[in-house]
Design an enzyme around this catalytic site. Structure first.
Site, mmCIF file in Angstrom:
data_model
loop_
_atom_site.group_PDB
_atom_site.id
_atom_site.type_symbol
_atom_site.label_atom_id
_atom_site.label_comp_id
_atom_site.label_asym_id
_atom_site.label_seq_id
_atom_site.Cartn_x
_atom_site.Cartn_y
_atom_site.Cartn_z
ATOM 1 N N GLY A 74 -96.177 -38.264 -2.392
ATOM 2 C CA GLY A 74 -95.636 -37.420 -1.333
ATOM 3 C C GLY A 74 -96.617 -37.276 -0.175
ATOM 4 C CB THR A 75 -100.293 -36.853 -0.142
ATOM 5 O OG1 THR A 75 -100.239 -35.693 -0.982
ATOM 6 C CG2 THR A 75 -101.392 -36.703 0.886
ATOM 7 C CG ASN A 154 -95.908 -26.109 -1.736
ATOM 8 O OD1 ASN A 154 -95.543 -26.113 -0.556
ATOM 9 N ND2 ASN A 154 -97.163 -25.942 -2.085
ATOM 10 C CD GLN A 182 -92.292 -28.054 -4.959
ATOM 11 O OE1 GLN A 182 -91.505 -27.675 -5.832
ATOM 12 N NE2 GLN A 182 -93.518 -28.457 -5.236
ATOM 13 C CB SER A 202 -93.697 -36.610 -4.602
ATOM 14 O OG SER A 202 -94.636 -36.859 -5.623
ATOM 15 N N GLY A 203 -92.170 -38.670 -6.865
ATOM 16 C CA GLY A 203 -91.557 -38.829 -8.186
ATOM 17 C C GLY A 203 -91.930 -37.766 -9.204
ATOM 18 C CG HIS A 204 -95.962 -35.768 -9.381
ATOM 19 N ND1 HIS A 204 -96.514 -34.532 -9.627
ATOM 20 C CD2 HIS A 204 -96.314 -36.098 -8.124
ATOM 21 C CE1 HIS A 204 -97.186 -34.143 -8.547
ATOM 22 N NE2 HIS A 204 -97.082 -35.077 -7.624
ATOM 23 C CB THR A 240 -98.882 -55.825 -5.136
ATOM 24 O OG1 THR A 240 -99.502 -56.946 -4.525
ATOM 25 C CG2 THR A 240 -97.984 -56.286 -6.275
ATOM 26 C CB CYS A 327 -104.351 -27.792 -3.283
ATOM 27 S SG CYS A 327 -102.825 -28.692 -3.277
HETATM 28 C C1 LIG Z 1 -96.563 -31.808 -4.374
HETATM 29 C C2 LIG Z 1 -96.240 -31.715 -2.944
HETATM 30 C C3 LIG Z 1 -96.720 -32.671 -2.016
HETATM 31 C C4 LIG Z 1 -97.662 -33.763 -2.425
HETATM 32 O O1 LIG Z 1 -97.055 -34.732 -3.222
HETATM 33 P P1 LIG Z 1 -97.989 -35.720 -4.076
HETATM 34 O O2 LIG Z 1 -97.053 -36.753 -4.606
HETATM 35 O O3 LIG Z 1 -98.611 -34.895 -5.143
HETATM 36 O O4 LIG Z 1 -98.984 -36.292 -3.127
HETATM 37 C C5 LIG Z 1 -96.335 -32.559 -0.705
HETATM 38 N N1 LIG Z 1 -95.517 -31.572 -0.293
HETATM 39 C C6 LIG Z 1 -95.033 -30.647 -1.138
HETATM 40 C C7 LIG Z 1 -94.103 -29.602 -0.625
HETATM 41 C C8 LIG Z 1 -95.372 -30.680 -2.491
HETATM 42 O O5 LIG Z 1 -94.893 -29.755 -3.316
#
Ligand SMILES: *Cc1c(COP(=O)(O)O)cnc(C)c1O
Length: 393
Positions: A74-75, A154, A182, A202-204, A240, A327
């Site tokens: 996501g970053t 978040n 989020q 972001s997948g996680h 890749t 963070c």
């Molecule tokens: C977790 C988060 C990110 C960062 O995503 P990562 O995949 O961990 O780099 C960015 N924005 C929000 C709102 C998030 O909750």
């Protein structure tokens, strides 16, 4: 998930990868290990897997396949969207509009751009963490090239009026990016109906793998690349492909969207129970919007105590929670989000964020309520700041 006695209520920080997703990913780390750019059969299998994942993501967002770009997180997606449009549109202007409550991936990117000569307007939010679309419109200047406002916060879960902001951006012909990390997989998203030009996920954060992200880039968007090298991702994002990760994020998003209604219903009920239970604690209040918020987010402040102390004591009981964003949890800086909501300086440190997930049960919720009640009382009894009427046993 497992028989372990851990109660995990920090799903805004990350989520476990669901079993179907792990199963779908494994072949791409074993027999189908080929480089998708190569010409033999095991490479073709990989190319097809990436294409399928791309169309799964596109369908989940109502985008076209060729508007989906896979990134590493996501970053990266946030950095690419913001820096990429800022530099590609320098001839048009150097002004960017964002909000005071963005994730640091957006906030620090904007601050870095200020050092490169760009100008950034940081819009305020109301007490619920809501951006006013009228403020967005009023901040637009002839040299504004980008509006970036997060979909859902978040820390406090507040969902922004994205469709209204998108409409304003389109009317003024300014590009609109939203950090939907989020929101994706948790609330409905339609990039076309909402006039979104760029969107980060972001997948996680929806039971997919860590280290996977997507940037949706609408067809009309002009932006520079962040990564230079090979021809991957239509020559816009070299490197890749993380094939197993791409397979994982695609399937995880499709499954989350398919199950969204049922999940929302279940989590809404658990959240309501959790909020009702926690707010029976004297001198407590809910942060964020009462209704326009993520179904899994609870953020509460308890006066006269430190959120960090609650976390440590919850951890000893096997309960995983947070004070705000992952963070911030390690630092003593007050949350920029709660501060922007006008939470007074004296109480801003007493926040606790609990974010629910698929594995949480009603029993977990009841255990957590009892644990927090007990811990808050213990901490208040120990604190010299606690007024006499709040002391017990
Ligand atoms: C977790 C988060 C990110 C960062 O995503 P990562 O995949 O961990 O780099 C960015 N924005 C929000 C709102 C998030 O909750």
């Amino acid at each position: 998930m497992t028989e372990s006695h851990i109660i995990y209520m920090d799903n805004a920080a990350t989520t476990p990868v669901r079993q179907e997703v792990v199963d779908a990913m494994i072949p791409y780390m074993r027999e189908n290990f080929g480089n998708p750019s190569s010409l033999y059969d095991i490479a073709k299998i990989n190319r097809e897997a990436v294409a399928l994942a791309r169309s799964r993501v596109a369908r989940a967002l109502n985008a076209e396949d060729k508007e989906i770009y896979f990134t590493s997180c996501g970053t990266e997606s946030d950095n690419w969207a913001i820096k990429g449009t800022a530099f590609a549109n320098r001839d048009k202007g150097k002004h960017i509009i964002t909000s005071a409550i963005e994730h640091h991936a957006v906030l620090y990117t904007c601050q870095w751009l200020e050092k490169q000569g760009f100008e950034v307007t940081y819009l305020p939010v109301d007490e619920f963490g809501m951006v006013n679309p009228k403020d967005v419109e009023a901040a637009i200047r002839p040299d504004t090239v980008l509006i970036t406002i997060m979909f859902a916060n978040n820390e406090i879960g507040t969902i922004q009026p994205i469709a209204e902001i998108g409409k304003i951006a389109r009317e003024h012909n300014v590009l609109f990016h939203t950090d939907a990390v989020q929101a994706a997989g948790h609330v409905p998203i339609d990039v076309k109906a909402m006039n979104i030009d760029m969107l980060s996920i972001s997948g996680h954060k929806f039971n997919g793998p860590k280290g996977t992200g997507v940037l949706y880039i609408g067809k009309r968007v002009k932006l520079d690349s962040l990564m230079h090298g090979g021809d991957q991702e239509r020559k816009r994002r070299a490197g890749t492909e993380n094939v197993a990760g791409i397979v994982g994020i695609g399937l995880a998003l499709e499954l989350s969207v398919k199950e969204m209604d049922a999940t929302t219903k279940r989590l809404d009920a658990l959240r309501k129970r959790l909020v009702d239970g926690l707010l029976t604690i004297p001198k407590s209040r809910l942060n964020g919007h009462p209704t326009k918020r993520l179904p899994n987010n609870v953020n509460v402040i308890f006066e006269y105590i430190e959120g960090e102390s609650i976390l440590l004591m919850l951890n000893r009981r096997g309960i995983c929670a947070s004070t705000g964003s992952a963070c911030n949890s390690a630092s003593l800086e007050p949350s920029h989000v709660l501060t922007a909501c006008g939470i007074p300086h004296e109480v801003v440190h007493g926040s606790l964020r609990l974010t629910l997930g698929e594995m949480n049960t009603q029993e977990d919720v009841d255990i957590v309520i009892d644990a927090v009640k007990d811990i808050v009382q213990k901490l208040r009894n120990m604190s010299p700041l606690t007024p006499d009427e709040l002391r017990k046993y």
